[in-house]
Design a protein around this motif. Structure first.
Motif, PDB file in Angstrom:
ATOM      1  N   UNK A 133     -21.960  -2.725  97.054  1.00  0.00           N
ATOM      2  CA  UNK A 133     -21.503  -3.497  98.221  1.00  0.00           C
ATOM      3  C   UNK A 133     -21.592  -2.654  99.492  1.00  0.00           C
ATOM      4  N   UNK A 134     -21.203  -1.382  99.406  1.00  0.00           N
ATOM      5  CA  UNK A 134     -21.333  -0.487 100.559  1.00  0.00           C
ATOM      6  C   UNK A 134     -22.794  -0.327 100.953  1.00  0.00           C
ATOM      7  N   UNK A 135     -23.678  -0.276  99.967  1.00  0.00           N
ATOM      8  CA  UNK A 135     -25.115  -0.186 100.231  1.00  0.00           C
ATOM      9  C   UNK A 135     -25.587  -1.397 101.033  1.00  0.00           C
ATOM     10  N   UNK A 136     -25.170  -2.572 100.618  1.00  0.00           N
ATOM     11  CA  UNK A 136     -25.542  -3.788 101.334  1.00  0.00           C
ATOM     12  C   UNK A 136     -25.055  -3.746 102.774  1.00  0.00           C
ATOM     13  N   UNK A 137     -23.841  -3.271 102.971  1.00  0.00           N
ATOM     14  CA  UNK A 137     -23.251  -3.268 104.316  1.00  0.00           C
ATOM     15  C   UNK A 137     -23.863  -2.194 105.211  1.00  0.00           C
ATOM     16  N   UNK A 138     -23.909  -0.964 104.740  1.00  0.00           N
ATOM     17  CA  UNK A 138     -24.249   0.148 105.629  1.00  0.00           C
ATOM     18  C   UNK A 138     -25.747   0.397 105.769  1.00  0.00           C
ATOM     19  N   UNK A 139     -26.516   0.238 104.704  1.00  0.00           N
ATOM     20  CA  UNK A 139     -27.948   0.520 104.793  1.00  0.00           C
ATOM     21  C   UNK A 139     -28.790  -0.723 105.072  1.00  0.00           C
ATOM     22  N   UNK A 140     -28.389  -1.863 104.526  1.00  0.00           N
ATOM     23  CA  UNK A 140     -29.196  -3.067 104.701  1.00  0.00           C
ATOM     24  C   UNK A 140     -28.638  -3.997 105.766  1.00  0.00           C
TER      25      UNK A 140
END
Length: 362
Positions: A298-305
């Motif tokens: 979920x953090x990946x979706x928010x911060x990188x994407x």
């Protein structure tokens, strides 16, 4: 959106929890119409066995080209000799430095359904919502090291620039939260901490006048983190102190298996991983807790994407699963436990339920 995501399963339970997180990301892609491509590469102990290198050049090259990297865990008894010339942890440290990932974000927000698994009294945990920002590429872990027959030394050093950038990151994050930053140091003893305190004070005063900054010595912070955790919003600290305090903070949530992390630099690409280790004693048994890896996704979706709604959808699906009693063995406290695949399936089911997404957007 089209994105390239590198998966580094690593060692122990790493392959199991990353598989669960990938299943969740695939569900997100289906639900929201994204094209997420996944490529697995070796890191850590398995990379030593296969390539003689904990961070093979092919792995680093893939990570440099990716939009984001999702990691499981590294290490295990097979490679645990601290005197070994090559160790799994070297691969992780080298990857962080090579990608310029200087800020490690570790959110801690205990869920009501897991308070019984925490060793802390439940009334102290209600309403806890804190974020630890750990400096990741400086300090004693990266300093010069010497060893003789009679002595050993590890150099801890920080530059002004290294401190400035991580404190700025913490202050910006606090502006989207409760505008309260606690800077943790050991300024009564260490020169690096005295520099840290001076720089943090200047950055907050001159660049973030809306932020309330307080300073806390690391030993007292270790006590207050458990005795009054509701008092904290964003906590920023140096590498080793952050490593220790975030493992302690995992007890607020009930299990280390629940907590995610994001390692970020100045670009959009980042490294995402649960904070737990490789847990070789339960590897291959299908009982590992994948919630930390799923929340890292979920953090990946928010911060990188930049996919904020999608990240919130995953987080709400996790909340819903926990509320429904979908608890892994480390959270079930002797009750009915759900295996790794079962937890992932429960989260996927909730993501794919149209009413869940519609409710999110209302």
């Amino acid at each position: 959106m089209r994105a390239e995501i590198v998966i580094l399963p690593g060692d122990g339970i790493g392959p199991e929890v990353t598989a669960a997180a990938v299943a969740v990301l695939r569900a997100v892609a289906r639900r929201f119409g994204h094209a997420l491509n996944f490529a697995e590469h070796d890191i850590g102990g398995i990379a030593i066995d296969r390539h003689g290198d904990p961070l093979p050049p092919a792995t680093l090259d893939a990570c440099n080209r990716a939009d984001a990297v999702l990691l499981g865990a590294v290490g295990g008894p097979k490679w645990s000799d601290p005197n070994a010339r090559v160790r799994p942890e070297q691969g992780l440290l080298a990857l962080r430095r090579a990608l310029g990932l200087y800020a490690n974000l570790r959110p801690v927000q205990p869920h009501p359904a897991t308070l019984g698994a925490a060793p802390i009294k439940p009334h102290l945990l209600s309403g806890v919502d804190l974020l630890v920002v750990r400096e990741l590429t400086g300090g004693i872990y990266f300093g010069d090291k010497t060893r003789t027959a009679d002595s050993a030394s590890d150099l801890c050093s920080y530059s002004v620039a290294e401190i400035e950038r991580v404190v700025r990151r913490a202050c910006r994050l606090a502006q989207g939260r409760r505008c309260h930053v606690t800077s943790v140091d050991k300024a009564n003893v260490l020169e690096t901490s005295r520099l840290w305190r001076d720089v943090a004070t200047r950055i907050a005063r001159d660049e973030f006048p809306d932020i309330l900054l307080e300073h806390q010595l690391v030993d007292s912070m270790a006590m207050h983190l458990l005795s009054r955790p509701r008092a904290y919003d964003v906590v920023v600290t140096e590498n080793m102190f952050g490593d220790i305090l975030t493992d302690e903070a995992s007890m607020l949530a009930g299990s280390m298996g629940l907590l995610p992390s994001a390692s970020l630099g100045d670009g959009k690409a980042g490294l995402y991983e649960p904070i737990h280790g490789s847990a070789p004693d339960i590897a291959g048994r299908g009982i590992a807790n994948p919630y930390g890896a799923i929340l890292s996704a979920a953090l990946l979706l928010r911060h990188s994407l930049g996919l904020v709604d999608e990240a919130a959808c995953v987080e709400q699906a996790v909340d819903s699963a926990l509320e429904a009693g979908v608890l892994s063995a480390d959270l079930a406290a002797g009750g009915d436990a759900v295996g790794t695949h079962g937890v992932a399936a429960a989260v996927v089911e909730r993501i794919e339920t149209p009413s869940h997404v519609a409710e999110l957007r209302d």
